[in-house]
Design an enzyme around this catalytic site. Structure first.
Site, PDB file in Angstrom:
ATOM      1  N   GLY A 253       0.777  -1.241   0.000  1.00  0.00           N
ATOM      2  CA  GLY A 253       0.000   0.000   0.000  1.00  0.00           C
ATOM      3  C   GLY A 253       0.800   1.278   0.000  1.00  0.00           C
ATOM      4  N   PRO A 296       4.895  -4.672  -0.792  1.00  0.00           N
ATOM      5  CA  PRO A 296       4.717  -3.557  -1.718  1.00  0.00           C
ATOM      6  C   PRO A 296       4.516  -4.048  -3.150  1.00  0.00           C
ATOM      7  CG  PRO A 296       7.030  -3.772  -1.114  1.00  0.00           C
ATOM      8  CD  PRO A 296       6.282  -4.806  -0.315  1.00  0.00           C
ATOM      9  N   ARG A 298       2.739  -1.627  -6.138  1.00  0.00           N
ATOM     10  CA  ARG A 298       2.899  -0.500  -7.068  1.00  0.00           C
ATOM     11  C   ARG A 298       4.142   0.315  -6.790  1.00  0.00           C
ATOM     12  NH1 ARG A 298      -2.306   2.155  -6.968  1.00  0.00           N
ATOM     13  NH2 ARG A 298      -2.795   0.392  -5.641  1.00  0.00           N
ATOM     14  N   TYR A 343     -11.037   4.351 -10.736  1.00  0.00           N
ATOM     15  CA  TYR A 343     -10.813   5.054  -9.460  1.00  0.00           C
ATOM     16  C   TYR A 343     -10.712   6.562  -9.629  1.00  0.00           C
ATOM     17  CZ  TYR A 343      -8.749   0.372  -9.001  1.00  0.00           C
ATOM     18  OH  TYR A 343      -8.500  -0.970  -9.076  1.00  0.00           O
ATOM     19  N   CYS A 370     -15.493   3.526 -27.268  1.00  0.00           N
ATOM     20  CA  CYS A 370     -16.784   4.172 -27.473  1.00  0.00           C
ATOM     21  C   CYS A 370     -17.407   4.587 -26.155  1.00  0.00           C
ATOM     22  CB  CYS A 370     -17.706   3.225 -28.221  1.00  0.00           C
ATOM     23  SG  CYS A 370     -16.974   2.738 -29.777  1.00  0.00           S
ATOM     24  N   TYR A 400      -0.697  -2.162 -12.191  1.00  0.00           N
ATOM     25  CA  TYR A 400      -2.143  -2.270 -12.451  1.00  0.00           C
ATOM     26  C   TYR A 400      -2.525  -1.686 -13.813  1.00  0.00           C
ATOM     27  CZ  TYR A 400      -1.808  -3.253  -7.488  1.00  0.00           C
ATOM     28  OH  TYR A 400      -1.434  -3.783  -6.281  1.00  0.00           O
TER      29      TYR A 400
HETATM   30  N1  LLP Z   1      -0.867  -7.267  -0.489  1.00  0.00           N
HETATM   31  C1  LLP Z   1      -2.164  -7.566  -0.636  1.00  0.00           C
HETATM   32  C2  LLP Z   1      -2.746  -8.642   0.150  1.00  0.00           C
HETATM   33  C3  LLP Z   1      -2.935  -6.848  -1.547  1.00  0.00           C
HETATM   34  O1  LLP Z   1      -4.219  -7.152  -1.683  1.00  0.00           O
HETATM   35  C4  LLP Z   1      -2.348  -5.817  -2.310  1.00  0.00           C
HETATM   36  C5  LLP Z   1      -3.156  -5.058  -3.274  1.00  0.00           C
HETATM   37  C6  LLP Z   1      -0.989  -5.542  -2.134  1.00  0.00           C
HETATM   38  C7  LLP Z   1      -0.278  -6.292  -1.204  1.00  0.00           C
HETATM   39  C8  LLP Z   1      -0.259  -4.489  -2.915  1.00  0.00           C
HETATM   40  O2  LLP Z   1      -0.782  -3.203  -2.798  1.00  0.00           O
HETATM   41  P1  LLP Z   1       0.058  -1.966  -3.433  1.00  0.00           P
HETATM   42  O3  LLP Z   1       1.356  -1.885  -2.682  1.00  0.00           O
HETATM   43  O4  LLP Z   1       0.285  -2.293  -4.849  1.00  0.00           O
HETATM   44  O5  LLP Z   1      -0.823  -0.787  -3.253  1.00  0.00           O
HETATM   45  N2  LLP Z   1      -6.103  -2.239  -8.780  1.00  0.00           N
HETATM   46  C9  LLP Z   1      -5.913  -1.225  -7.738  1.00  0.00           C
HETATM   47  C10 LLP Z   1      -5.175  -1.760  -6.576  1.00  0.00           C
HETATM   48  C11 LLP Z   1      -5.789  -2.961  -5.960  1.00  0.00           C
HETATM   49  C12 LLP Z   1      -4.820  -3.524  -4.976  1.00  0.00           C
HETATM   50  C13 LLP Z   1      -5.280  -4.775  -4.383  1.00  0.00           C
HETATM   51  N3  LLP Z   1      -4.367  -5.338  -3.487  1.00  0.00           N
HETATM   52  C14 LLP Z   1      -5.232  -0.016  -8.330  1.00  0.00           C
HETATM   53  O6  LLP Z   1      -5.003   0.007  -9.534  1.00  0.00           O
HETATM   54  O7  LLP Z   1      -4.941   0.943  -7.622  1.00  0.00           O
END
Ligand code: LLP
Length: 445
Positions: A253, A296, A298, A343, A370, A400
């Site tokens: 996150g 981590p 993204r 989003y 479209c 993503y």
């Molecule tokens: N760990 C778990 C259990 C997760 O569900 C996620 C993301 C992460 C780690 C990694 O989160 P990050 O560090 O990437 O924020 N499609 C959405 C994001 C959905 C994320 C779901 N889980 C977007 O494009 O923002």
């Protein structure tokens, strides 16, 4: 905050060069739209997480492992990079599991997530020897116990805890508040009940607890709160059973900057502040140090990637409030980047094959689908001479993007290439018209 990956420069005649590769040559060789990953940048990001979290937890005599969240971007080549960089990976489906294995990632370095894992996914995970399976519901405990029993295996498991900490950006990417589908609630006692059941299960081995509070988190406070709640749960369980769970995963996150005026949560700051917050929380809750881990996604893949598009139609519209907006249509859109329409995510864009001294004009980059919501970049100043044939680059699309892409309007999903030292490597090939027609089952002649 720069939104461009580490090796980005401009050539003498103004073109973006990434990984030593001129974007004009990339577009010429691989076509557009094209996802481009800066390998040096992505490896530097993951090694920064690894090194800073190791150092920060090391100051307390503790350990913290990195699990790259592969859902943000996965190819077997990226799995190989992660192995080279000595980090682990999480996968969220049987498909992600297979790609990670194909890259040579040892199964014991993988964590399997999913709020609704199929029997087949759990069985496969056990057969290949996945290092941890993160249980997401009470139902799953009995199911996995039975599958492990049939295989004569013992499943290493963690329990996914919903801590009630509401963090992150858009509602759809916050994951630890009560009213959503993930995990087992701390507040209702479901998490504690799950731990008891896992502890009692014959074919499950309880490794620890896991939480993921959301995405695009900028404040350490949310991580502090979640660590406090997790460590209290661990202490409660230890008091009841005498078992001190060896591992705690705090999820991913970490926020990245999608636009130049946005902030990011840097790995170094995050590491030291989280380690200190965890130390305080542990002193409060009591118990010995567990081994920590983080996931981590993204923050590793996002800023390392950009998308190259070819400009087609350019249209000026009059605005009610006066002035004009230039609509710059590109050859992709909501099929290769779902984040704006899903989003309301903001991005930025720049002319990629040349620089221009023309007056900036208020512009919106749109796709070719479209739908009027098919927006790539809602608002950006682009030179007023942007024209058909120009290349546009949209930075920070490494996470993503390709993994959430689709074939809406029967568009072909773009390829993914990585670049480094003037070499380009294909990770995912572009869909072809033959692919598209092969998915369609034709009527009899
Ligand atoms: N760990 C778990 C259990 C997760 O569900 C996620 C993301 C992460 C780690 C990694 O989160 P990050 O560090 O990437 O924020 N499609 C959405 C994001 C959905 C994320 C779901 N889980 C977007 O494009 O923002």
């Amino acid at each position: 905050m720069s939104v461009w990956s580490a090796t980005v420069t401009r050539s003498e005649d103004g073109a973006i060069v990434v990984g030593g590769y001129d974007v004009r040559d990339l577009a010429g060789k691989f076509g557009t739209p094209l996802y481009v990953i800066d390998e040096v940048d992505m490896r530097a990001r993951v090694s920064a997480f690894r090194d800073h979290f190791t150092a920060a937890f090391g100051r307390h005599g503790a350990k913290c492992d990195v699990f790259y969240a592969s859902k943000s971007f996965l190819s077997s080549r990226v799995a190989r990079w992660m192995l080279d960089e000595d980090v682990n990976m999480d996968v969220a489906s049987g498909g992600e599991l297979e790609i990670a294995l194909r890259g040579g990632m040892p199964a014991e370095r993988l964590a399997l997530h999913g709020n609704n894992k199929s029997d087949a996914e759990m069985q496969r995970a056990l057969e290949v020897g996945v290092g941890r399976i993160v249980l997401d519901s009470l139902d799953e405990i009995a199911v996995l116990d039975a599958i492990a029993g049939e295989l004569g295996a013992v499943a290493p498991v963690m329990v996914r805890v919903t801590t009630g900490v509401h963090a992150g950006g858009h509602e759809y990417i916050a994951t630890a508040h009560e009213d959503q589908k993930f995990g087992l609630s701390l507040a209702t006692g479901a998490a504690l009940e799950a731990l008891r059941r896992v502890h009692a299960a014959e074919h499950l081995e309880l490794q620890g607890i896991h939480t993921h509070i959301g995405s695009q988190i900028l404040s350490i406070e949310a991580f502090r709160e979640s660590a406090e709640r997790m460590l209290r749960l661990r202490a409660t369980f230890a008091a009841e059973t005498g078992v001190e769970m060896p591992e705690v995963d705090l999820g991913g996150g970490y926020a990245i900057a999608y636009t130049p005026d946005a902030e990011a949560l840097e790995a170094r700051t995050a590491a030291f502040e989280i380690a200190d917050a965890v130390a305080d929380a542990l002193a409060e809750a009591g118990g010995s140090w567990p081994r920590f881990s983080i996931e981590p996604g993204r923050a590793i893949s996002g800023p390392a990637g950009m998308t190259l598009y070819r400009v087609g139609v350019v249209k000026r519209v009059e605005l009610d409030e006066g002035g004009t907006r230039t609509y710059v249509a590109v050859d992709g859109g909501m099929s290769d980047n779902m984040r704006p329409i899903t989003y309301g995510a903001d991005y930025t864009a720049a002319l990629a094959a040349r620089e221009s001294s023309a007056e900036p004009a208020l512009s919106r980059v749109v796709g070719k689908h479209c739908e009027s919501g098919d927006i790539v970049v809602r608002s950006v100043d682009l030179p007023s001479d942007v024209a058909r044939g120009d290349l546009l680059a949209v930075p920070a699309t490494g996470a993503y993007g390709r993994v959430m892409s689709n074939n809406y309007n029967a568009l072909l999903r773009p390829a993914v290439v990585s670049v480094r030292d003037g070499e380009a490597t294909l990770h995912v090939r572009r869909d072809t018209l033959e692919d598209l027609l092969s998915w369609d089952v034709a009527p009899d002649a």
